[in-house]
Design a protein around this motif. Sequence first.
Motif, short mmCIF file in Angstrom:
data_model
loop_
_atom_site.label_atom_id
_atom_site.label_comp_id
_atom_site.label_asym_id
_atom_site.label_seq_id
_atom_site.Cartn_x
_atom_site.Cartn_y
_atom_site.Cartn_z
N UNK A 126 12.44 13.67 -20.40
CA UNK A 126 12.45 12.24 -20.02
C UNK A 126 11.66 12.02 -18.72
N UNK A 127 10.40 12.41 -18.76
CA UNK A 127 9.57 12.32 -17.56
C UNK A 127 9.39 10.90 -17.06
N UNK A 128 9.55 9.92 -17.95
CA UNK A 128 9.36 8.53 -17.54
C UNK A 128 10.66 7.87 -17.05
N UNK A 129 11.72 8.65 -16.91
CA UNK A 129 12.97 8.15 -16.34
C UNK A 129 13.11 8.71 -14.94
N UNK A 130 13.17 7.81 -13.96
CA UNK A 130 13.17 8.19 -12.55
C UNK A 130 14.45 7.69 -11.91
N UNK A 131 15.26 8.61 -11.40
CA UNK A 131 16.45 8.20 -10.67
C UNK A 131 16.12 8.09 -9.19
N UNK A 132 16.62 7.05 -8.56
CA UNK A 132 16.44 6.86 -7.12
C UNK A 132 17.82 6.97 -6.48
N UNK A 133 17.94 7.89 -5.53
CA UNK A 133 19.25 8.16 -4.94
C UNK A 133 19.08 8.52 -3.47
N UNK A 134 20.18 8.89 -2.85
CA UNK A 134 20.17 9.33 -1.46
C UNK A 134 21.33 10.29 -1.27
N UNK A 135 21.36 10.96 -0.14
CA UNK A 135 22.48 11.86 0.12
C UNK A 135 23.75 11.08 0.42
N UNK A 139 0.82 -1.20 0.00
CA UNK A 139 0.00 0.00 0.00
C UNK A 139 0.86 1.26 0.00
N UNK A 140 1.96 1.23 0.74
CA UNK A 140 2.84 2.39 0.78
C UNK A 140 3.42 2.70 -0.59
N UNK A 141 3.85 1.64 -1.30
CA UNK A 141 4.45 1.88 -2.62
C UNK A 141 3.40 2.15 -3.69
N UNK A 142 2.18 1.69 -3.47
CA UNK A 142 1.10 2.10 -4.37
C UNK A 142 0.92 3.61 -4.31
N UNK A 143 0.98 4.16 -3.11
CA UNK A 143 0.82 5.60 -2.96
C UNK A 143 1.98 6.35 -3.59
N UNK A 144 3.18 5.86 -3.39
CA UNK A 144 4.36 6.51 -3.95
C UNK A 144 4.33 6.49 -5.48
N UNK A 145 4.04 5.32 -6.05
CA UNK A 145 4.13 5.20 -7.51
C UNK A 145 3.05 6.00 -8.24
N UNK A 146 1.90 6.24 -7.58
CA UNK A 146 0.83 6.96 -8.26
C UNK A 146 1.29 8.36 -8.68
N UNK A 147 2.02 9.04 -7.79
CA UNK A 147 2.53 10.36 -8.11
C UNK A 147 3.58 10.29 -9.22
N UNK A 148 4.44 9.29 -9.15
CA UNK A 148 5.48 9.13 -10.16
C UNK A 148 4.88 8.86 -11.54
N UNK A 149 3.89 7.99 -11.60
CA UNK A 149 3.25 7.67 -12.87
C UNK A 149 2.52 8.89 -13.42
N UNK A 150 1.86 9.63 -12.53
CA UNK A 150 1.17 10.85 -12.96
C UNK A 150 2.16 11.86 -13.54
N UNK A 202 6.59 2.55 -20.99
CA UNK A 202 7.69 2.12 -20.12
C UNK A 202 8.08 3.21 -19.13
N UNK A 203 8.33 2.78 -17.90
CA UNK A 203 8.97 3.62 -16.89
C UNK A 203 10.34 3.02 -16.60
N UNK A 204 11.35 3.88 -16.54
CA UNK A 204 12.71 3.43 -16.27
C UNK A 204 13.10 3.90 -14.87
N UNK A 205 13.43 2.96 -14.01
CA UNK A 205 13.92 3.26 -12.66
C UNK A 205 15.44 3.06 -12.67
#
Length: 295
Positions: free
Chosen positions: A100-109, A77-88, A216-219
């Motif tokens: 490249x709106x469908x390319x999503x980088x996941x990073x951290x400090x 459920x938590x990741x359903x909420x997260x992905x909805x905004x990303x897909x939108x 396609x979404x690219x993570x």
Amino acid sequence: MRSTIEKALQKQREAQALKKQQSVSTPPDSAVAKPQTERAPVAPVRVSETEPFDIDFQRLTENGLVTMDGGRTAINEEYREIKRKLIKNAFGPLSKTLNNSNIIMVTSARPSEGKTFTAVNLALSIASEQDKTVLLVDADVLKPNVLNTFGLEGRKGIVEYLTGEVDDIADVLYPTNADKLKIIPAGKSHHSTTELLASRKMHNTVDEFANRYPDRIVIIDTPPLIGINETAILANFAGQAVVVVEEGKSKLSDIRHSVDRLSSNMAIGFVVNKSIVSDPEGAGYYGYYYAEDQD
């Protein structure tokens, strides 16, 4: 009469001798050596190394990752909420303002804040969508961890493609037993990863990722932002960034510094990792996500 017969026999013998001579000097067609014609070289068959990855979904469940059965667990459920905004952001009105709106980088400090855990969970969650496919790229070429998180063996990846050891990107783009999920591993370590990721070859490859398939979404799992040149380069390719921060550990100054290293034209969101908040039913809560709309 005798003379005539002898002449006839002699003539017959001569004819037989001539015929025999011809049969020796001119073998039948089947025995004649015909001139050899040069055959065109046969192109070698390209052996693809893209044997599918066999993901052990039960192992993922036991390790607390998103499940593919559509169950209403807390993590799902938590990741359903997260992905909805990303897909939108990827396909909605905002996508027209993003590169490249469908390319999503996941990073951290900083390292060890949970970015790979987040990237894998996002990929699994998006792979459960009815009309979307997802490509998960391990671009943390300094400390790759995507395959380890899945419990998969190491294979050639993006580094081998960029160095030319592998000719075709398709040979390091591996299908999985999750129909809508494909994975590109990081590959082996290399001393020139900064230059490889900044190359025109990488730029063209990312453009192909972004534009070839409309669903396609690219993570992209990238290295941490602070002190790593490779991450700043990868940020130029993505339209969205998810910055993972660890509750009680990540410093506000680090988060601000991380955002400064990202493009102001990106849609930037945050996931708070290792946060335990009890809901009325007593279930653990992983974190939250928000995105800052860009003008």
